[in-house]
Design a protein around this motif. Structure first.
Motif, PDB file in Angstrom:
ATOM      1  N   LYS A 107       0.824  -1.219   0.000  1.00 33.61           N
ATOM      2  CA  LYS A 107       0.000   0.000   0.000  1.00 33.61           C
ATOM      3  C   LYS A 107       0.859   1.272   0.000  1.00 33.61           C
ATOM      4  CE  LYS A 107      -1.922  -1.331   3.826  1.00 33.61           C
ATOM      5  NZ  LYS A 107      -1.269  -2.640   3.964  1.00 33.61           N
ATOM      6  N   SER A 108       1.833   1.292   0.901  1.00 36.15           N
ATOM      7  CA  SER A 108       2.656   2.493   1.015  1.00 36.15           C
ATOM      8  C   SER A 108       3.439   2.755  -0.263  1.00 36.15           C
ATOM      9  CB  SER A 108       3.614   2.376   2.199  1.00 36.15           C
ATOM     10  OG  SER A 108       2.908   2.157   3.384  1.00 36.15           O
ATOM     11  N   THR A 109       3.925   1.685  -0.857  1.00 37.23           N
ATOM     12  CA  THR A 109       4.672   1.817  -2.116  1.00 37.23           C
ATOM     13  C   THR A 109       3.763   2.394  -3.197  1.00 37.23           C
ATOM     14  OG1 THR A 109       5.822  -0.213  -1.450  1.00 37.23           O
ATOM     15  CG2 THR A 109       6.195   0.558  -3.687  1.00 37.23           C
ATOM     16  N   VAL A 163      -5.695   7.880   2.297  1.00 33.77           N
ATOM     17  CA  VAL A 163      -5.674   7.326   3.657  1.00 33.77           C
ATOM     18  C   VAL A 163      -5.299   5.854   3.587  1.00 33.77           C
ATOM     19  CG1 VAL A 163      -6.988   6.996   5.789  1.00 33.77           C
ATOM     20  CG2 VAL A 163      -7.558   8.911   4.267  1.00 33.77           C
ATOM     21  N   GLU A 164      -4.193   5.500   4.202  1.00 32.03           N
ATOM     22  CA  GLU A 164      -3.754   4.092   4.204  1.00 32.03           C
ATOM     23  C   GLU A 164      -4.147   3.417   5.514  1.00 32.03           C
ATOM     24  OE1 GLU A 164       0.471   3.400   3.703  1.00 32.03           O
ATOM     25  OE2 GLU A 164       0.304   1.405   4.606  1.00 32.03           O
ATOM     26  N   THR A 165      -4.876   2.287   5.424  1.00 33.52           N
ATOM     27  CA  THR A 165      -5.168   1.522   6.636  1.00 33.52           C
ATOM     28  C   THR A 165      -4.909   0.048   6.397  1.00 33.52           C
ATOM     29  OG1 THR A 165      -7.470   0.961   6.168  1.00 33.52           O
ATOM     30  CG2 THR A 165      -7.076   3.083   7.170  1.00 33.52           C
ATOM     31  N   GLY A 199       9.375   3.368   8.254  1.00 30.63           N
ATOM     32  CA  GLY A 199       9.878   3.089   6.913  1.00 30.63           C
ATOM     33  C   GLY A 199       9.188   3.963   5.875  1.00 30.63           C
ATOM     34  N   ASP A 200       7.858   4.121   6.061  1.00 32.58           N
ATOM     35  CA  ASP A 200       7.091   4.955   5.141  1.00 32.58           C
ATOM     36  C   ASP A 200       7.595   6.384   5.160  1.00 32.58           C
ATOM     37  OD1 ASP A 200       5.608   2.769   4.715  1.00 32.58           O
ATOM     38  OD2 ASP A 200       3.850   3.426   5.846  1.00 32.58           O
ATOM     39  N   ARG A 201       7.913   6.851   6.372  1.00 30.30           N
ATOM     40  CA  ARG A 201       8.378   8.232   6.512  1.00 30.30           C
ATOM     41  C   ARG A 201       9.640   8.445   5.707  1.00 30.30           C
ATOM     42  NH1 ARG A 201       7.824   9.700  12.352  1.00 30.30           N
ATOM     43  NH2 ARG A 201       5.618  10.109  12.505  1.00 30.30           N
TER      44      ARG A 201
HETATM   45 MG   LIG Z   1       2.319   0.758   4.806  1.00 31.90          MG
END
Ligand SMILES: [Mg+2]
Ligand SMILES: Nc1nc2c(ncn2[C@@H]2O[C@H](COP(=O)(O)OP(=O)(O)O)[C@@H](O)[C@H]2O)c(=O)[nH]1
Length: 323
Positions: free
Chosen positions: A57-59, A142-144, A93-95
């Protein structure tokens, strides 16, 4: 107070960040500020992205940010982790990953983790979305993590819901279980470099074929997009262009068929629910905890000296002045 509102309207990152922090800590003054922000909301297209941990998701979000920025849209990103009581490794990591957008004033990234009460998180998410909205962000992502009710509540703050699945996880079954299928507007099969992505696509197709037509609002059958391997830039960028286009198409569909109102209604219901919890339920619970009554009640219950229904009625009588 109005100074704060003005600053947020102008997109001031420091004021917005501080307000989000204060909301997470449950500060009354921060809630008061929200009263002034609420009437100014309604500009952003809010997109919820959900899927199991590690689904990518983050990617994807990182790539989507770039794609939307190329189209000249401003973007807010909210990463929510209902599973972790601390700002965990994944978000850290996302940051680091999001650092490349850090210099861009058109991008605002925040993360929320469960601090304090679990129920508070969904509310903090709603508030943070409002803040990004008032800051003027065209798009809010919005990531959940896709697990259970908590997450469905959070997703209810969105106009467009993207469910990210990966091959070989039995995800399709999980999706049905969690009721995720009903809320998906767009499916993304991620990591399509992995074996099994065609099979997953076929299974999803079959599942959609079996769904009653009434589950597709005004004929929107959730498209199933394949996302190319994130480590092969050309294909990945192309996949994201298609994805951001599909997201726009969905928003246009909502507008054209007058469905935005339905989404806003759903969102309003969740919001009111959260606000009532915060103003009614939580203060009562806090009192019962503080004076030790709650613990006494639990003791009595364990010994079967009373029942939960009687206790709840007693509490209601005392605090709601009902009956
Ligand atoms: Mg993520
Ligand atoms: N093989 C493969 N790995 C990917 C792909 N996209 C992301 N990953 C990796 O999957 C892991 C989890 O990604 P992340 O975006 O943090 O997932 P999230 O937990 O859903 O946010 C990371 O190590 C990524 O590098 C992809 O397309 N193919």
């Amino acid at each position: 107070m109005m100074e704060k509102v003005k600053k947020i309207k102008s997109g001031d990152v420091r004021t917005a960040s501080r307000l989000i922090r204060h909301l997470e800590d449950g500060m009354a003054e921060a809630r008061a500020t929200m009263k002034h922000l609420f009437p100014l909301t309604g500009h952003s297209h809010v997109i919820g992205i959900t899927g199991s941990p590690g689904a990518g998701k983050s990617t994807l979000i990182d790539g989507l940010v770039e794609s939307f920025r190329k189209k000249g849209k401003t973007v807010g990103v909210l990463a929510v982790d209902p599973t972790s009581p601390f700002t965990g490794g994944a978000i850290l990591g996302d940051r680091i990953r999001m650092q490349r957008h850090a210099e861009d004033p058109g991008v605002f990234v925040r993360s929320l983790a469960t601090r304090g009460s679990l129920g508070g998180l969904a509310k903090a998410v709603g508030d943070a979305i409002h803040i990004m909205d008032v800051m003027g962000k065209d798009i809010v992502l919005v990531e959940t993590v896709g697990t259970g009710q908590q997450e469905v509540d959070i997703i209810n703050h969105s106009h467009t819901v993207i469910v990210v699945l990966i091959p070989g996880m039995g995800d399709e079954i999980q999706a049905i279980k969690a009721g995720i299928l009903e809320i998906a507007d767009i499916f993304v099969i991620n990591k399509s470099d992995r074996e099994g992505s065609s099979k997953l696509r076929r299974e999803l197709m079959a599942m959609l074929d079996m769904a009653p037509l009434s589950s597709f609002p005004a004929g929107w059958r959730p498209p199933i997009l394949k996302c190319d391997n994130a480590f092969e830039p050309d294909g990945f960028v192309k996949s994201l262009e298609i994805m951001s286009q599909t997201i726009d198409d969905h928003y246009q569909h909502l507008i054209k068929h007058d469905l935005l109102g339905t989404r806003v209604h759903r969102k309003s219901a969740v919001e009111l629910n959260e606000a009532i919890k915060c103003s009614v339920l939580e203060p009562v619970l806090a009192k019962l905890v503080a004076n030790g009554e709650l613990e006494c009640m639990i003791e009595k219950l364990s010994k079967k000296e009373t029942d939960p229904y009687t206790l709840a009625e007693e509490i209601a009588k005392r605090y709601l002045k009902a009956k």
